[in-house]
Design an enzyme around this catalytic site. Structure first.
Site, short mmCIF file in Angstrom:
data_model
loop_
_atom_site.label_atom_id
_atom_site.label_comp_id
_atom_site.label_asym_id
_atom_site.label_seq_id
_atom_site.Cartn_x
_atom_site.Cartn_y
_atom_site.Cartn_z
N GLU A 118 2.74 5.00 -3.99
CA GLU A 118 2.76 5.95 -5.14
C GLU A 118 4.08 6.70 -5.22
OE1 GLU A 118 0.28 5.56 -2.92
OE2 GLU A 118 -0.82 4.30 -4.32
N ASP A 169 -8.95 3.46 -3.14
CA ASP A 169 -9.97 3.91 -2.19
C ASP A 169 -11.24 4.42 -2.86
OD1 ASP A 169 -8.11 3.22 -0.32
OD2 ASP A 169 -7.46 5.28 0.09
N ASP A 219 0.85 -1.19 0.00
CA ASP A 219 0.00 0.00 0.00
C ASP A 219 0.89 1.25 0.00
OD1 ASP A 219 -2.31 1.56 0.18
OD2 ASP A 219 -2.46 1.37 2.37
O1 MIG Z 1 -3.91 6.07 4.62
O2 MIG Z 1 -3.92 0.86 5.59
O3 MIG Z 1 -5.91 2.13 0.11
O4 MIG Z 1 -7.00 -0.04 1.46
O5 MIG Z 1 -7.11 0.11 4.27
C1 MIG Z 1 -4.70 4.96 4.29
C2 MIG Z 1 -5.06 1.62 5.65
C3 MIG Z 1 -3.86 3.74 4.12
C4 MIG Z 1 -5.01 2.98 2.13
C5 MIG Z 1 -5.48 1.78 1.38
C6 MIG Z 1 -6.57 1.10 2.16
C7 MIG Z 1 -6.07 0.71 3.53
C8 MIG Z 1 -5.58 1.97 4.27
N1 MIG Z 1 -4.54 2.62 3.48
#
Ligand code: MIG
Length: 778
Positions: A411, A483, A408
């Protein structure tokens, strides 16, 4: 006097051009040379290089100076020598392969691609070909009448992208709008569809790129540009869209078989904790007899969000917890973020600091950004040694038994979302900045995760999931679409994201079912679940502080519907697994936009129908919102059956379809062969051993490539698989199972045939042998 004037303005112009205030064209042809693998053309202001990767793949590089190093994160294929000897005339240079003719006009240089029959497929715009504006490089192409544009990866909007423009710059966009751009993933590859011909262009430049498909130039041309780097694109020809995708994935690689459990239903939320809560959720699935294979641990499993750690109280005995889950048939996926907390007591931090693996400011200081753990440094995934280091750290997760890794925030995302462009990266030995490396950061993190965990898992297949990506990501990871929001438009738009990723070489994708932000109505949840059951990656996920979103919390009727839908997914597993195998072999996606099989049928681009897709070879899915109970569906030419029914429907027209909340319009093509198994609670649970083959009557011959393997190792790469062609002979009404190829023993020992729209209803169970079997259906 006149001459002098020209010379002076000439000099003046060169100076203004060089300072980048106005654009610079590549100019006229000067000379060319041909060697074994390439054709090099010197132009007045540029170097043009052509090379070939197959008869159908031609690369064009254009640089102001002699080309930089030849390097790509995306491309795995080597150039070859597919060019015939170039022919030069006064006005042109003509280069051919066995399938493509390239004409290069000399004055000024413009490149045109023709097919074998001599039809023009793609050409530079006459006025503007390649040009620069400072470091920014652009290529203008002729826009043909009726030309459509498909793909470009994870992009919102409609199937045909003509008239729209897009930017590639990997972006964390929480609760994005359904027309937002850019999102998390950059795949600078699109497919052009002319009246008769198709082609692809892959612009392999990881800087911020723009693709403008005739949006703002009065329909005269279309163009793509990058803020820096080379004009470096691959022209990909092919007899149809499927072949272009096959060629593109020949160039950028294909996925390996993912673990079979990752094709099951996956349950996620931000976050399940402590361990007892995780077990409770898993047990509830089994109690309620709702099949599932996977449960996720989002960021709260860690100790203060430190990557590769476990929370000391909430997950004090991770191995015991995971063992318990495994006994129930569950696999565990944990999240990992790239940011490493600045904390002298955290060994992963001190180790990476000492080894100097973090990305840096221009003065050599490590870049610091704030994310969940607080102040963090970020590994430089564009370095091989840093990737290897990262991969090794996963032992703290794999030793207790984690088998899936969810990448996650890559980017990369930080609070403020604006990492300075001058932050530096190693870029595989050719130092560069965020401008060039942002779009490949998530790609390289996922690559490090895949390669590292594969190494740690003793021959078992890791499951890797990522949010950010670049072209070629299919080699390492599945992609989810970030998201989204619990809304009908997101559900339907999400289908097009998945289909577009599929057109761009990435098969294993899906949205957060039910929606991440906000809460779905019961009907929306069930409808989304139904679409999800016919999507390669099938995961329910929702954000922190949102209401519970497990499949049993929406009331009794909706729970019954959810169970029925997930059961269907598991029944179809032998069909779905075979579709994944097809993807591994040819790059064709599992969710196939109708633009793949019905490219020239203009109705499929109608905005009412352009979310429809084939799921695998024979099933057509027509997504519909959660409020509608009767809808119009467009069925392409041919004959169709509503899935599970015997009623034949003539295609080539719009039809009405009932769509009660638990009954998404799904159709099977006449002649369709759908392999199913008995209902199981998780993919590894033993079924009753009967492989049921559904045959939907038709008049032609249809073929299904049936496939099995152990579902968990890479032994299939050594021939340990079970593959057989299943042919339905529509004239003689026979089903032919070819002799088995490969040495894996099938999970099934019996075969039963269920007939749709035949005189018989079924052919009763018989032994499934590995020799050729001919089953008479009359
Ligand atoms: O700032 O890990 O897209 O699926 O549950 C949010 C928490 C960070 C973004 C991800 C989402 C995940 C969430 N993350």
């Amino acid at each position: 006097m006149r001459l002098k004037f020209f010379l002076l303005t000439g000099l003046f112009m060169t100076l203004t051009l060089a300072n980048g205030k106005v654009s610079q064209q590549l100019g006229n042809f000067v000379s060319f040379s041909q060697s074994k693998n390439k054709i090099e053309i010197k132009a007045e202001n540029a170097f043009v290089e052509l090379s070939s990767y197959s008869d159908e793949i031609v690369r064009v590089r254009v640089n102001k100076t002699s080309p930089e190093r030849n390097f790509s994160y995306a491309v795995t294929k080597e150039a070859g020598s597919f060019f015939n000897k170039a022919e030069e005339t006064n006005s042109k240079l003509i280069v051919t392969t066995a399938s493509v003719k390239i004409e290069i006009d000399k004055n000024p240089i413009r490149i045109s691609f023709y097919d074998k029959e001599g039809n023009l497929v793609n050409a530079d715009d006459k006025d503007f070909g390649v040009s620069w504006l400072g470091t920014e490089v652009s290529c203008f192409k002729k826009l043909n009448e009726g030309e459509r544009f498909l793909g470009l990866g994870e992009k919102t909007g409609h199937l045909d992208r003509r008239g729209n423009a897009y930017t590639n710059w990997n972006t964390d966009d929480y609760g994005y709008e359904t027309d937002a751009d850019p999102l998390y993933v950059s795949i600078p590859f699109f497919i052009g569809v002319n009246n008769k011909s198709v082609y692809g262009i892959f612009f392999d430049n990881s800087h911020k790129t723009v693709f403008d498909f005739g949006a703002s130039t009065d329909g005269e041309n279309y163009w793509f540009s990058a803020v820096d780097g080379e004009m470096n694109y691959y022209f990909i020809s092919g007899k149809n869209v499927g072949k272009v995708i096959e060629n593109y994935t020949d160039l950028t690689g294909r996925m390996k078989m993912p673990p079979m459990w990752s094709l099951g239903f996956q349950q996620c939320r931000w976050s399940y904790y402590p361990d007892t809560e995780v077990i409770r959720v898993a047990e509830t699935f089994r109690e309620k007899k709702i099949p599932a294979d996977v449960i996720y641990l989002d960021i709260n499993y860690m100790d203060g969000y430190r990557i590769f750690t476990w929370h000391p109280e909430h997950f004090s005995t991770p191995k015991e917890t995971i063992d318990k889950l495994k006994e129930m048939g569950f696999h565990v996926v944990t999240i990992v973020d790239p940011g490493i907390k600045i904390d002298e007591k955290y060994p992963q931090f001190t180790d990476a600091l000492e080894k100097d693996y973090f990305v840096k400011y221009p003065n050599g200081k490590n870049y610091t950004g704030t994310v969940w753990p607080g102040r963090c440094h970020f590994p430089d995934f564009t370095r091989n040694d840093a990737r290897t280091w990262w991969g090794k750290q996963f032992h703290t997760l794999t030793v207790p038994g984690v088998e899936g890794f969810w990448n996650d925030m890559n980017e990369p995302a930080v609070w403020g979302q604006n990492i300075p462009n001058f932050v530096e990266f190693d870029n595989e030995g050719s130092k560069s900045t965020l401008r060039e490396c942002r779009n490949v950061y998530g790609f390289n993190m996922s690559r490090a995760t895949f390669e590292g965990t594969k190494e740690l898992m003793n021959g078992e297949r890791p499951f890797v999931l990522t949010r950010a990506a670049y072209a070629g990501i299919q080699r390492y990871s599945a992609v989810w679409t970030g998201d989204n929001v619990s809304e009908d438009d997101h559900m339907l738009g999400g289908v097009r994201l998945v289909n577009s990723l599929g057109l761009s070489g990435v098969s294993f994708t899906g949205p957060d079912v039910g929606g991440f932000k906000e809460a779905p109505t019961p009907d929306l949840f069930v409808r989304w679940l139904n679409i999800g059951a016919f999507t390669p990656f099938f995961r329910n996920h929702t954000e922190i502080n949102s209401p519970q979103q497990e499949p049993w919390i929406f009331g009794d009727a909706h729970t019954v519907a959810a169970r029925k839908i997930i059961n269907t997914r598991y029944r179809l597993m032998p069909y779905i697994y075979s579709a994944f195998r097809e993807s591994v072999e040819s790059g064709l996606p599992v969710s196939r936009s109708l633009a793949i099989d019905y490219t020239f049928d203009k109705m499929i681009y109608d905005h009412r129908y352009d979310s429809e897709y084939m799921f695998g070879e024979f099933m057509l899915v027509a997504p519909v919102d959660s409020k509608t109970r009767i809808t119009k569906v467009y069925l392409p030419k041919g004959e169709w059956y509503r899935y599970g029914s015997d009623e034949k429907i003539e295609g080539g027209k719009e039809v009405y379809a009932d769509c009660e909340i638990d009954n998404l319009p799904v159709y099977v093509k006449a002649g369709g062969i759908i392999t199913e198994q008995s209902e199981v609670q998780y993919t590894e649970q033993k079924s009753d051993g009967v492989l049921t083959i559904h045959v939907y009557n038709g008049s032609g011959n249809t073929v299904f490539k049936y496939y099995e393997d152990d579902g968990k190792t890479y032994e299939y790469e050594n021939g340990i698989y079970y593959k057989r062609k299943i042919t339905f002979d529509g004239k003689d009404k026979k089903l032919i199972l070819d002799e088995v190829e490969g040495s894996f023993e099938s999970r099934f020992n019996k075969v039963k045939v269920v007939l749709h729209n035949f005189n018989n209803k079924e052919i009763s169970e018989q032994k499934l042998t590995s020799d050729k079997m001919v089953i008479d259906l009359k």
